[in-house]
Enzyme design. Structure first.
Site, PDB file in Angstrom:
ATOM      1  N   ASP A 152       0.822  -1.209   0.000  1.00  0.00           N
ATOM      2  CA  ASP A 152       0.000   0.000   0.000  1.00  0.00           C
ATOM      3  C   ASP A 152       0.855   1.258   0.000  1.00  0.00           C
ATOM      4  O   ASP A 152       2.033   1.235   0.352  1.00  0.00           O
ATOM      5  CB  ASP A 152      -0.964   0.022   1.188  1.00  0.00           C
ATOM      6  N   GLU A 180       0.080  -1.225   5.520  1.00  0.00           N
ATOM      7  CA  GLU A 180       1.116  -0.824   6.471  1.00  0.00           C
ATOM      8  C   GLU A 180       0.981   0.645   6.848  1.00  0.00           C
ATOM      9  O   GLU A 180       1.201   1.019   8.016  1.00  0.00           O
ATOM     10  CB  GLU A 180       2.498  -1.074   5.857  1.00  0.00           C
TER      11      GLU A 180
END
Length: 442
Positions: free
Chosen positions: A87, A179
């Site tokens: 991400d 994350e």
């Protein structure tokens, strides 16, 4: 000599950057955005192309894992792991158009929307003269955090698969979601990742290693007032807005983000809203030192107790929870995990720089699950915004570093460097002077 396929790394990086994997803190889905699944499936296919085994994707935790079998069959050479996240941060990631600047000449780079990637504002650019610099176009972030880590990791796997004579044990890789919003690794089922220790590849310059992060907590404090007509308020009114102000005045005025650096912790008031009837403060707490972290939390709860004694029971209520824990306490018990990296850096001629990671990483959650996981580097810079960049050479250096770590793990097999971290890194002036000096108690 290790020759990394830089064209492969660059192509994969650019391909993956174009996938919008921006995570969403408000989403209840796992992962929080569909683009992350799209990229994980692309990486899954690539792991298959590279000949990895035990490739699996779990819908429960949205982690993709796989194993590159070792070329050394010795039970003392334990499996090691590397972790990267798919991400990107909370900045525009729609229609990312990576720009490749071959043989970078050290001049300012004009981006869209009037933005300029300038050497005066970003002097670290000067370290990359003659390299292949990759940027966004100025309207989006690039995604080097952490797609540079992904590309470098794939470059390592490709080299080792094509060079079977290189000695290494089993290497597990893991790619996870979310994350940037602290949700991904908290869900990771590490039973699917059977390694002795691992490394995240998240941010940082070549030679960096961070095995301590903040300990982090968040609090929501509610203040409950009593509203009466101000003309008749004597002895009756309790002003929630003033109670919240009194709470803030009780926090250490100098322990704030704008006054902190290196291993300093802080309190940060995120918001303070309210009126006479009700007020609410949102607060975060950060500290590298575990004892200092607990003392900071106690200071907050003591302030709540003090106000309740002054104004009446349950006038002030608090919800306080830990967000993540530093892996430092665990890693200090397993110094080989850091010393191995220092040996690898030395072999590559990289100057080690042991830094405090002033945030959190997936390694915090993975370490909490019992796998010591410090953070290395991915070679990029200016993360989370339109000035982000990385060079192909930096990603290739990451690949070489991971290969060297795997090789050193074999070389050190019968004589692990288990020296305490302060001793093994005593030549690093920053570490020697600051890392183990206790912060003042609060």
């Amino acid at each position: 000599m290790v020759v990394i396929d830089q064209a492969y790394i660059q192509d994969k990086f650019i391909e993956y950057c174009k996938v919008n994997t921006r995570s969403d803190d408000q989403s209840k889905e796992v992962p929080t955005t569909p683009g992350q699944i799209e990229l994980l499936k692309m990486i899954e296919q690539e792991l298959g192309n590279l000949g990895l085994e035990n490739i699996s994707f779990s819908k429960k935790d949205s982690y993709l894992v796989g194993k590159l079998p070792g070329t050394v069959r010795d039970e003392k050479v334990t499996p090691i792991g590397f972790v990267a996240h798919v991400d990107t941060a909370d900045f525009n990631a729609e229609n990312i158009q990576p720009q490749v600047h071959h043989d970078y000449d050290g001049k300012d780079i004009l981006l869209k929307e009037g933005r300029v990637l300038s050497t005066s504002e970003f002097p670290s650019l000067k370290k990359h003269l003659g390299e292949t610099l990759i940027t966004a176009d100025g309207t989006t972030l690039l995604g080097a955090d952490d797609k540079a880590g992904i590309a470098g990791l794939l470059g390592m796997l490709k080299y080792l698969k094509e060079n079977a004579s290189v000695k290494h044990g089993d290497i597990w890789v893991a790619f996870g979601p979310d994350e940037e919003i602290g949700k991904g690794a908290a869900r990771f089922d590490v039973q699917r990742f059977p390694v002795e220790f691992a490394y995240t590849l998240d941010n940082g310059d070549p030679g960096d290693i961070a095995f301590e992060t903040f300990n982090a907590a968040a609090a929501t404090i509610n203040f409950h007032g009593t509203v009466v007509h101000p003309g008749e308020a004597y002895g009756l009114m309790i002003n929630a807005a003033l109670m919240s102000s009194e709470f803030i005045q009780g926090l250490p005025a100098d322990e704030v983000p704008e006054n902190s650096k290196d291993f300093d912790g802080y309190f940060m008031v995120l918001s303070n809203n309210g009126n006479v009837d009700h007020a609410q403060i949102k607060l975060i707490i950060r500290d590298f030192d575990t004892d200092g972290f607990e003392q900071k939390k106690k200071l907050v709860t003591d302030l709540v107790d003090k106000l309740n004694k002054k104004y009446g029971k349950d006038r002030v209520t608090i919800e306080l929870h830990d967000q993540y824990r530093s892996p430092g306490d665990l890693i200090k018990k397993h110094p080989y995990v850091v010393n191995l990296v220092l040996h690898a850096y030395d072999a590559l001629g990289l100057k080690p720089k042991i830094i405090p990671f002033r945030g959190g990483t997936d390694g915090d959650f993975i370490s909490e699950k019992g796998i010591p996981t410090p953070n290395l580097f991915n070679g990029g810079a200016n993360f989370h915004g339109p000035y982000e960049y990385v060079t192909t050479e930096s990603m290739a250096l990451l690949s070489r570093t991971l290969i060297e770590i795997a090789q050193q793990h074999v070389l050190l097999n019968n004589k692990r460097d288990e020296r305490p971290l302060k001793e093994s890194t005593k030549l690093n002036e920053f570490l020697h002077n600051k890392l183990y000096s206790k912060p003042p108690k609060h």
